[in-house]
Write an enzyme that holds these catalytic residues in place. Structure first.
Site, PDB file in Angstrom:
ATOM      1  N   LYS A   1       0.818  -1.216   0.000  1.00 49.03           N
ATOM      2  CA  LYS A   1       0.000   0.000   0.000  1.00 49.03           C
ATOM      3  C   LYS A   1       0.861   1.279   0.000  1.00 49.03           C
ATOM      4  CE  LYS A   1      -3.869  -2.319   2.314  1.00 49.03           C
ATOM      5  NZ  LYS A   1      -4.842  -2.201   3.417  1.00 49.03           N
TER       6      LYS A   1
ATOM      7  N   TYR B   1     -12.643  -1.661  -2.928  1.00 50.71           N
ATOM      8  CA  TYR B   1     -13.101  -1.816  -1.545  1.00 50.71           C
ATOM      9  C   TYR B   1     -14.613  -1.587  -1.404  1.00 50.71           C
ATOM     10  CZ  TYR B   1      -8.374  -2.214   0.403  1.00 50.71           C
ATOM     11  OH  TYR B   1      -7.107  -2.651   0.752  1.00 50.71           O
TER      12      TYR B   1
ATOM     13  N   PHE C   1     -15.030   4.297   7.882  1.00 51.28           N
ATOM     14  CA  PHE C   1     -13.675   4.620   7.420  1.00 51.28           C
ATOM     15  C   PHE C   1     -13.527   4.554   5.899  1.00 51.28           C
ATOM     16  CE2 PHE C   1     -13.642   0.081   8.690  1.00 51.28           C
ATOM     17  CZ  PHE C   1     -13.247  -0.530   7.505  1.00 51.28           C
TER      18      PHE C   1
ATOM     19  N   ARG D   1      -2.275 -14.674   4.933  1.00 52.62           N
ATOM     20  CA  ARG D   1      -2.837 -13.899   6.048  1.00 52.62           C
ATOM     21  C   ARG D   1      -2.039 -14.130   7.330  1.00 52.62           C
ATOM     22  NH1 ARG D   1      -7.444 -11.149   4.888  1.00 52.62           N
ATOM     23  NH2 ARG D   1      -8.466 -11.303   6.905  1.00 52.62           N
TER      24      ARG D   1
ATOM     25  N   THR E   1      -5.127  -7.299  10.908  1.00 53.86           N
ATOM     26  CA  THR E   1      -5.380  -5.999  10.255  1.00 53.86           C
ATOM     27  C   THR E   1      -4.785  -4.853  11.070  1.00 53.86           C
ATOM     28  OG1 THR E   1      -7.446  -6.904   9.391  1.00 53.86           O
ATOM     29  CG2 THR E   1      -7.205  -4.512   9.319  1.00 53.86           C
TER      30      THR E   1
ATOM     31  N   ARG F   1       2.875  -6.874   8.928  1.00 58.63           N
ATOM     32  CA  ARG F   1       2.232  -5.683   9.505  1.00 58.63           C
ATOM     33  C   ARG F   1       2.876  -5.283  10.837  1.00 58.63           C
ATOM     34  NH1 ARG F   1      -3.769  -7.529   7.725  1.00 58.63           N
ATOM     35  NH2 ARG F   1      -3.983  -6.261   5.828  1.00 58.63           N
TER      36      ARG F   1
ATOM     37  N   HIS G   1      -2.160  -5.568   1.792  1.00 60.63           N
ATOM     38  CA  HIS G   1      -3.472  -6.212   1.705  1.00 60.63           C
ATOM     39  C   HIS G   1      -3.259  -7.678   1.367  1.00 60.63           C
ATOM     40  CE1 HIS G   1      -7.637  -7.014   0.526  1.00 60.63           C
ATOM     41  NE2 HIS G   1      -7.136  -7.626  -0.536  1.00 60.63           N
TER      42      HIS G   1
END
Ligand code: CMP
Length: 138
Positions: free
Chosen positions: A10, A50, A58, A86, A92, A103, A116
């Site tokens: 991102k 999205y 958001f 994942r 997240t 992350r 993502h």
């Protein structure tokens, strides 16, 4: 069970110079790159990607963030790709992500979370088709 997933590196991770390190973690974890490109989403395209989050508070912030700068999109291949990827990226919210995950290492917040990963085999196919034609896959 499908063997492909879709990732995006991102705009925050791209701007911070983490793309190379993130791709290295992905490859070292055993994923094969089927397709890869750098591009910048327009707000319209980000909203389309999205669309499932349209009703969330958001959503506006998410669209602005995802269209703010270039991203890298890639289709990745590995057995149990969706689940394994994942695990590699972590929760997240980076505060809740396990040590050693992408992350945990590279995400700033739940909103600007560096990468993502598709959440199901069905969405992996939809999201892969969003970015790549058949001719762009190897
Ligand atoms: P992603 O896994 O790409 O899917 C939806 C995205 O919405 C998520 O990563 C975050 O970038 C963003 N997001 C999820 N939850 C929140 C939240 N509570 N506030 C702001 N953005 C969020």
């Amino acid at each position: 069970m499908s063997n492909r997933t879709l990732t995006m590196i991102k705009p925050d991770a791209m701007k911070n110079g983490y793309a190379g390190a993130i791709l290295d973690m992905i490859i070292r974890d055993g994923f094969r790159i089927v397709a890869l490109k750098q591009l910048q989403l327009t707000p319209e395209r980000a909203g389309e990607f999205y669309a499932v989050h349209k009703a969330r508070p958001f959503f506006g912030e998410l669209v602005e963030y995802m269209s703010r700068g270039p991203i890298i999109a890639a289709i990745l291949e590995k057995e149990n790709a969706v689940t394994d990827f994942r695990k590699l990226i972590g929760a997240t919210d980076p505060v809740k992500a396990d040590e050693g995950t992408i992350r945990k290492k590279y995400a700033a917040s739940v909103a600007e979370n560096a990468v993502h990963g598709s959440d199901s085999d069905e969405n992996a196919k939809i999201e892969g088709d969003f970015f790549f034609s058949a001719l762009e896959r190897y």
